[in-house]
Design a protein around this motif. Structure first.
Motif, mmCIF file in Angstrom:
data_model
loop_
_atom_site.group_PDB
_atom_site.id
_atom_site.type_symbol
_atom_site.label_atom_id
_atom_site.label_comp_id
_atom_site.label_asym_id
_atom_site.label_seq_id
_atom_site.Cartn_x
_atom_site.Cartn_y
_atom_site.Cartn_z
ATOM 1 N N PHE A 5 0.970 -1.247 -0.070
ATOM 2 C CA PHE A 5 -0.039 0.089 0.086
ATOM 3 C C PHE A 5 1.009 1.282 0.123
ATOM 4 O O PHE A 5 1.698 1.443 0.873
ATOM 5 N N ARG A 6 0.574 2.169 -0.896
ATOM 6 C CA ARG A 6 1.379 3.209 -1.193
ATOM 7 C C ARG A 6 0.661 4.375 -0.529
ATOM 8 O O ARG A 6 -0.395 4.414 -0.513
ATOM 9 N N LEU A 7 1.333 5.540 -0.072
ATOM 10 C CA LEU A 7 0.854 6.647 0.389
ATOM 11 C C LEU A 7 -0.170 7.316 -0.791
ATOM 12 O O LEU A 7 0.424 7.759 -1.560
ATOM 13 N N PRO A 8 -1.446 7.468 -0.450
ATOM 14 C CA PRO A 8 -2.338 7.969 -1.722
ATOM 15 C C PRO A 8 -2.180 9.606 -1.398
ATOM 16 O O PRO A 8 -1.915 10.224 -0.455
ATOM 17 N N ASP A 9 -2.527 10.163 -2.640
ATOM 18 C CA ASP A 9 -3.027 11.689 -2.687
ATOM 19 C C ASP A 9 -4.055 11.759 -1.724
ATOM 20 O O ASP A 9 -5.208 11.317 -2.060
ATOM 21 N N LEU A 10 -4.176 12.602 -0.811
ATOM 22 C CA LEU A 10 -5.119 12.854 0.036
ATOM 23 C C LEU A 10 -6.104 13.695 -0.411
ATOM 24 O O LEU A 10 -6.912 14.337 0.489
ATOM 25 N N GLY A 11 -6.384 14.071 -1.591
ATOM 26 C CA GLY A 11 -7.220 14.874 -1.920
ATOM 27 C C GLY A 11 -6.762 16.338 -1.828
ATOM 28 O O GLY A 11 -7.673 17.218 -2.079
ATOM 29 N N GLU A 12 -5.486 16.732 -1.682
ATOM 30 C CA GLU A 12 -5.145 17.933 -1.577
ATOM 31 C C GLU A 12 -4.210 18.490 -2.600
ATOM 32 O O GLU A 12 -3.816 19.691 -2.533
ATOM 33 N N GLY A 13 -3.753 17.558 -3.250
ATOM 34 C CA GLY A 13 -2.784 17.966 -4.288
ATOM 35 C C GLY A 13 -1.410 18.328 -3.610
ATOM 36 O O GLY A 13 -0.523 18.869 -4.295
ATOM 37 N N LEU A 14 -1.086 17.682 -2.289
ATOM 38 C CA LEU A 14 0.064 17.889 -1.643
ATOM 39 C C LEU A 14 1.027 16.828 -2.106
ATOM 40 O O LEU A 14 0.572 15.688 -2.009
ATOM 41 N N PRO A 15 2.317 17.090 -2.171
ATOM 42 C CA PRO A 15 3.187 15.921 -2.347
ATOM 43 C C PRO A 15 3.879 15.066 -1.503
ATOM 44 O O PRO A 15 4.355 13.882 -1.649
ATOM 45 N N GLU A 16 3.533 15.282 -0.256
ATOM 46 C CA GLU A 16 4.062 14.588 0.942
ATOM 47 C C GLU A 16 3.290 14.481 2.072
ATOM 48 O O GLU A 16 2.372 15.630 2.151
ATOM 49 N N ALA A 17 3.564 13.782 3.216
ATOM 50 C CA ALA A 17 2.707 13.844 4.470
ATOM 51 C C ALA A 17 3.719 13.296 5.635
ATOM 52 O O ALA A 17 4.661 12.413 5.238
ATOM 53 N N GLU A 18 3.619 13.892 6.664
ATOM 54 C CA GLU A 18 4.448 13.239 7.769
ATOM 55 C C GLU A 18 3.643 11.978 8.631
ATOM 56 O O GLU A 18 2.561 12.310 9.053
ATOM 57 N N LEU A 19 4.361 11.096 8.874
ATOM 58 C CA LEU A 19 3.713 9.891 9.364
ATOM 59 C C LEU A 19 3.889 10.214 11.147
ATOM 60 O O LEU A 19 4.825 10.308 11.652
ATOM 61 N N VAL A 20 2.484 10.442 11.845
ATOM 62 C CA VAL A 20 2.411 11.251 13.024
ATOM 63 C C VAL A 20 2.827 9.619 13.878
ATOM 64 O O VAL A 20 3.403 9.796 14.988
ATOM 65 N N GLN A 21 1.903 8.723 13.386
ATOM 66 C CA GLN A 21 1.987 7.381 14.426
ATOM 67 C C GLN A 21 1.508 6.184 13.756
ATOM 68 O O GLN A 21 0.709 6.144 12.913
#
Length: 465
Positions: A5-21
């Motif tokens: 499972f790859r990190l999906p585009d969360l619907g905002e067009g942002l290139p990255e996200a930080e894994l909180v936990q």
């Protein structure tokens, strides 16, 4: 069969996200749509549901890592049997051995998954009443392993801070909210060692701060030489990421793209404050908590009808000015993670009580770090209430893509000319910043005057409606 499972585009067009936990660990069995992780984008903390049912094989990132959209996040063994049966050996299959294993959503999922994974942006995932078990990060015992960092444990005041002594005590994830966990991370505090004093053992911000202050005090090193002290200046370094990074980039882009002009107007709002007081005494409206901000929001919506240039955007690529037919009103909210500006959809169609409810819900959701990406997009005009901090006025910077933003100052009781005499009146200063490419000085000034007129005499809203 291993599915990646790859990190999906969360619907905002942002290139990255930080894994909180992570809310799961390698070897855990998960069900379809079970929440497996919390990630923080530049706009919000989002819970990720599992796209598969099976056994977790590999976690490709650790808490605190910044993951690019499309990068591997987690691998599942979707061919594992019923709960209790051993998981398929990890070496028996790899993500690269299965056709399409690198796709974000598998096409050969089991029949139970035929409806497709319920991912962010495709509808709310059903929530389970039981939180998934999480593996412990630290297990403090009488004989810690050589690799364990016991420096903090050895200096911690055992009478003030309860240490976790058994693995069993760490099986459940400490009960806290995302902003509290973010605060703990910024202060370098292991939240597993903090004792919660909130309801049901919930860990609060004060608990984290108290723990940080106590451990800093007891772990303070012995004074060194003056030369050593001079070489090690006391400072704290905080990574620029998440909301703070997004806000900084947006403000710089706005300030150096749109030519800002700010105009000010000081208004006697005594009639508005009297109206608010009378509405709060009305039992039928007691649940709505109507305040000056809600009245100002209503005044803005009414004034935008007469001055549509303030409810538009500059489209340089097409060479057009785009005027909106509805008002999506942004309300700036200060949170632990930084400033966010979610918007109220079709605010111009709402009654005053409905606007008050929407503002309250928006602020509550923002402070909890649960603002959805959708609520952060598509704003057409914004309001920032600097008065809640005791500030009289400011020069707000436009949200990118918007033509105007209104700053509402503090309402102060002060001497003011009223009907030819000096009297104590409730006075507020309004500051309007606008994009001078779209809005001329006359248009901006007339708009601000109309907003001020409604706040000065709320009955004038009948003329603008």
């Amino acid at each position: 069969m291993i599915q990646e499972f790859r990190l999906p585009d969360l619907g905002e067009g942002l290139p990255e996200a930080e894994l909180v936990q992570w809310l799961v660990a390698e070897g855990d069995r998960v069900t379809l749509n079970q929440t497996i992780a919390e990630v923080e984008t530049a706009k919000a903390v989002v819970e990720l549901p599992s796209p598969h049912a099976g056994v977790v094989q590999v976690l490709h990132a650790a808490a605190g890592d910044v993951v690019e959209v499309g990068a591997p996040l987690i691998s599942f063994d979707v061919g594992a049997g019923e709960p209790g049966s051993p998981a398929a050996p990890h070496a028996s299959s790899t993500a690269g051995d299965e056709p399409g294993a690198g796709d974000a959503v598998a096409t050969d999922a089991p029949a139970d998954d035929a409806a497709g994974p319920n991912l962010v942006g495709y509808g709310a995932a059903p929530r389970s009443g039981n939180r998934p078990r999480r593996r412990p990060r630290i297990a403090a015992s009488a004989s810690p392993s050589p690799a364990a960092d016991t420096a903090l444990l050895s200096v911690a005041p055992h009478d003030d801070i309860r240490l976790v002594e058994t693995v069993e005590q760490l099986q459940e994830r400490p009960r806290s909210t995302p902003p509290v966990r973010k605060l703990a991370k910024d202060l370098g505090v292991d939240i597993a060692l903090v004792e919660g004093t909130g309801q049901g053992g919930l860990i609060t911000r004060d608990d984290v701060r108290t723990y940080a202050e106590t451990t800093t005090r007891v772990a303070e090193p012995v004074k060194s030489s003056p030369a050593r002290d001079a070489a090690h200046t006391s400072e704290t370094r905080i990574p620029i990421r998440g909301v703070r990074k997004h806000t900084a980039e947006a403000m710089v882009r706005s300030a150096f793209t749109a030519p800002h002009v700010t105009v000010f107007l000081t208004v006697d709002v005594t009639e508005t404050t009297e109206l608010v007081a009378s509405l709060r005494e009305d039992r039928s409206l007691a649940d709505h908590r109507i305040g000056v901000l809600a009245v100002a929001a209503k005044a803005v919506c009414l004034a935008l009808r007469r001055h549509p240039t303030l409810n538009s955007r500059w489209d340089g690529e097409s060479g057009e000015i785009v005027q909106y037919h509805g008002v999506h009103l942004g309300i700036a909210a200060a949170t632990e993670r930084g400033l966010v500006v979610p918007n109220i959809r079709d605010a111009d169609r709402m009654t005053l009580p409905a606007l008050a409810d929407a503002i309250r819900d928006l602020a509550t959701t923002a402070r909890a770090g649960k603002t959805s990406p959708e609520a952060m997009r598509g704003g057409t005009f914004s309001i920032t209430n600097v008065g809640v901090f005791g500030v009289d006025a400011g020069t707000p910077i436009l949200n990118p893509g918007e033509a105007g933003i209104l700053a509402l100052g503090a309402v102060r009781r002060q001497p003011w000319e009223h009907r030819g005499q000096i009297a104590l009146r409730d006075v507020v200063t309004l500051a309007l910043s606008f994009d001078h490419r779209l809005v001329d000085g006359e248009q901006g000034s007339r708009f601000l005057a109309d907003v001020g007129a409604v706040l000065r005499e709320p009955g004038r809203a009948m003329l603008l409606a």
